[in-house]
Each structure stands twice: as C-alpha cells, then as structure tokens.
Design an enzyme around this catalytic site. Structure first.
Site, mmCIF file in Angstrom:
data_model
loop_
_atom_site.group_PDB
_atom_site.id
_atom_site.type_symbol
_atom_site.label_atom_id
_atom_site.label_comp_id
_atom_site.label_asym_id
_atom_site.label_seq_id
_atom_site.Cartn_x
_atom_site.Cartn_y
_atom_site.Cartn_z
ATOM 1 N N ARG A 172 3.285 -2.522 0.161
ATOM 2 C CA ARG A 172 3.624 -3.526 -0.843
ATOM 3 C C ARG A 172 4.690 -4.582 -0.049
ATOM 4 N NH1 ARG A 172 4.314 1.584 -2.975
ATOM 5 N NH2 ARG A 172 3.143 2.115 -4.892
ATOM 6 N N LYS A 196 8.096 3.369 -3.376
ATOM 7 C CA LYS A 196 8.767 3.545 -4.721
ATOM 8 C C LYS A 196 9.540 5.041 -4.863
ATOM 9 C CE LYS A 196 5.994 0.423 -7.225
ATOM 10 N NZ LYS A 196 5.161 0.315 -8.567
ATOM 11 N N HIS A 269 -0.139 -8.606 -2.781
ATOM 12 C CA HIS A 269 -0.582 -7.413 -3.347
ATOM 13 C C HIS A 269 -2.121 -7.583 -3.180
ATOM 14 C CE1 HIS A 269 0.964 -3.931 -5.382
ATOM 15 N NE2 HIS A 269 0.014 -4.075 -6.403
ATOM 16 N N ARG A 272 -3.494 -5.856 -0.308
ATOM 17 C CA ARG A 272 -3.324 -4.396 -0.266
ATOM 18 C C ARG A 272 -4.219 -3.869 -0.967
ATOM 19 N NH1 ARG A 272 0.475 0.014 -1.331
ATOM 20 N NH2 ARG A 272 0.522 0.858 -3.537
ATOM 21 N N HIS A 295 0.600 5.950 -3.859
ATOM 22 C CA HIS A 295 0.439 6.047 -5.204
ATOM 23 C C HIS A 295 0.939 7.415 -5.633
ATOM 24 C CE1 HIS A 295 -2.733 2.609 -5.700
ATOM 25 N NE2 HIS A 295 -1.678 2.414 -5.582
ATOM 26 N N TYR A 304 -9.607 1.263 -7.544
ATOM 27 C CA TYR A 304 -10.449 0.745 -6.782
ATOM 28 C C TYR A 304 -12.251 1.209 -6.522
ATOM 29 C CZ TYR A 304 -5.805 -0.742 -5.222
ATOM 30 O OH TYR A 304 -4.877 -1.286 -5.042
#
Length: 331
Positions: A172, A196, A269, A272, A295, A304
């Site tokens: 990211r 995150k 993004h 990515r 994730h 995806y």
C-alpha cells in the site's frame, strides 16, 4: 465532539493503529451523525448519544443519507461501518449491551472489480525507464549531486523506484511511505512491511529491485554526506524529507501518464491490484497472494479472481472447438 466519540477516535488511532485517512473518515462520519441526531441541541451529551444508537434511529439516519444527502450505497455503507465500529467500542466499554447496527439492513452496493494495468504496459514502462536506474546514468549525479542535472537524475531514479517497489511488492502507499532502511534485509532478500493493525509481513525482494535500492541508497548518502541510521525513512525527497501521499500520487501519475495501454486511474493502489492480478494469472494460489498483500481474510483477496475468469474466457474462445466456430458443427 463528545467524550465518547473522542475516546473512540483515540482508540482507533492509538490502539488499533488505523491509518490517518480511516481515522479522519470515521471522525467525519460520527460528527455528521451527532449533528443529525442532536438537531442542534446544546444539551446533547454522551448519554443522549448512546440512547440515540438504536435500530429505529440508525435506520432513519440511513434513509436520510440516501434520500436527502443523495449518497450512493457504497458511501452509506461506509457510514454504517463507522457507526458499527463505534457501537462495538461502546459495548466493550460497557455503555451498550449489543450492537444495533448489525440489525439494520444495508443498501446493496454494486461490486466494483479492481482495475489493473496489463503486464505488457508495465513491461513497456520498466524497459523505457531502465536507464534511470543504471550506474552509468547516475555517474553524473555522483560527480555533482547538488547541480540541476544531479537533482533531475535523483528524482528520476526515485520515481522509477517508487513504481518498482509498489509493483514488485504489492504494498500500500502508506506501507511504502512507512518503510525504514532497516526494513530491507539484503542478505535474506526480503522486506519487512508493517501493514494495517501493525501486522508485520515479509515480502521477497527480486534481485533487480535489490540492486535499484542499493544504488538509490548510495545516492541518498551522497546527498546527506554519509550513512544514515536504520531507523530513517528508506525513501526521501531530494531535500531529504520523508515521502508523503501527494508526492507518491504525483509520481505515479507522471510516470504512467503516457504509457501505452494505461488509461483511467493512475494510482499506487492500481499497481497493487496489478501485481495481484498478474500473480493469479500465473497460477499463484490465493493464500500466497493474501499473505503478500497483507489481507486479513481470504475474502478480500478473492476479488482478484475476476481476471482469471476473463483470461479463461479468452482461452476458451481461442481453443475450445465449440467456441471457435460459434458452437456450430463442433464435436
């Protein structure tokens, strides 16, 4: 802002370590909700706020967002998600017994497939910009790093490296900006990325990216007058400042602006999305892609698979005997 709201914002910022953008979004959502339910009352307090958080009031607020504010379902769902997080926090704090947002039906949002750049377009970009990351091209920089030509050479090297890093690692924008020199392990050829929730993951480094980073670090040392500590930012501007979101966005738009086949949005993004799509097309399993992207659940990665289906359709049309002739006279 009310004390409970301030406490929640501090919690997601300092404890849960949400990104600055998410903290800002959630803060705006709660401010808008308070403005709506308080109706301008000067005696609206924390108790009144908790009392307002019921299914009926939240459902009324949802209708207000859709019909009065003309918000699309995706934005309405963002508001509901922020309210749900706040209610969950209040349950933890003993101010509520359950989360009422869970009982409020959410508007159906049209699923947006992630956009991505084709491999051919990225190959063209890297081939066209390869000389910016060569020792020969940078020799002039090392002779006079503080000249106009030196500044240009440094910024072209950095720009290409930003694109290379985002595309190669699938990280990211915030993770790129947060990288420190010590996060790169050249011996093991891996990068340690903090994602995150402060979750750390290790991502393999391809040899070409290793070499680009090493050349870049030499250039930074020439600007700074010596070695930097492992805790300093990996990437810095020509003036030595840490990268910031607008700088990265500007680089991506500039670097990919005239690449053949790249149209529409040009953002970190999408890079990515692009590497995730490419890996999936090459047969990489979803769990491995999930780990690469950081994730928290496989569901976030499954989006995806759209690219694999599209690719399968193309192969089907080209190879299947019933597809090649429109389904006529096939075996």
């Amino acid at each position: 802002m009310l004390q409970l709201v301030d406490g929640y914002i501090s919690y997601i910022r300092d404890v849960r370590r949400y990104s600055d953008r998410t903290v800002c979004l959630y803060s705006d959502v709660l401010r808008k909700y308070v403005e709506r339910v308080s109706k301008g009352s000067t005696i609206f307090d924390d108790d009144a706020l908790v009392e307002s958080l019921n299914v009926s009031e939240i459902r009324s607020y949802e209708v207000y967002l859709m019909e009065v504010c003309n918000m699309v379902p995706r934005t309405v769902n963002l508001h509901l998600s922020a309210l749900s997080g706040f209610c969950f926090y209040l349950v933890k704090e003993g101010r509520m017994s359950s989360n009422p947002v869970k009982l409020v039906p959410k508007p159906k949002a049209e699923k947006r497939l992630p956009s991505f750049y084709k491999k051919e377009s990225m190959d063209e970009y890297f081939s066209r910009s390869e000389h910016y990351a060569s020792s020969e091209e940078m020799s002039g920089f090392f002779d006079s790093p503080f000249s106009k030509s030196g500044k240009d050479a440094y910024e072209k090297l950095l720009a290409r490296l930003i694109v290379s890093t985002l595309y190669s690692l699938g990280i990211r924008r915030s993770e790129l900006i947060g990288l420190k020199i010590g996060n790169v392990d050249f011996g093991r050829k891996i990068v340690k990325v903090t994602g995150k929730g402060d979750k750390m993951r290790e991502i393999p480094l391809v040899l070409s990216l290793c070499e680009e980073i090493l050349l870049y670090l030499k250039a930074v040392e020439a600007l700074c007058g010596g070695e930097r500590s492992l805790k300093e930012p990996l990437f810095v501007t020509y003036k030595g400042a840490a990268l910031y979101p607008t700088y990265v966005d500007r680089v991506i738009k500039s670097e990919l602006g005239d690449v053949k086949g790249i149209t529409g949005r040009k953002s970190p993004h999408v890079l990515r999305h692009s590497i995730a799509t490419e890996l999936l097309n090459e047969g990489t399993d979803l769990n491995s892609i999930k780990e690469l992207l950081g994730h928290s659940s496989l569901a976030a990665t499954q989006v995806y698979t759209h690219s694999s289906i599209a690719r399968l359709k193309d192969i089907y049309k080209q190879a299947h005997p019933r597809a090649k002739n429109g389904g006529k006279h096939g075996d």
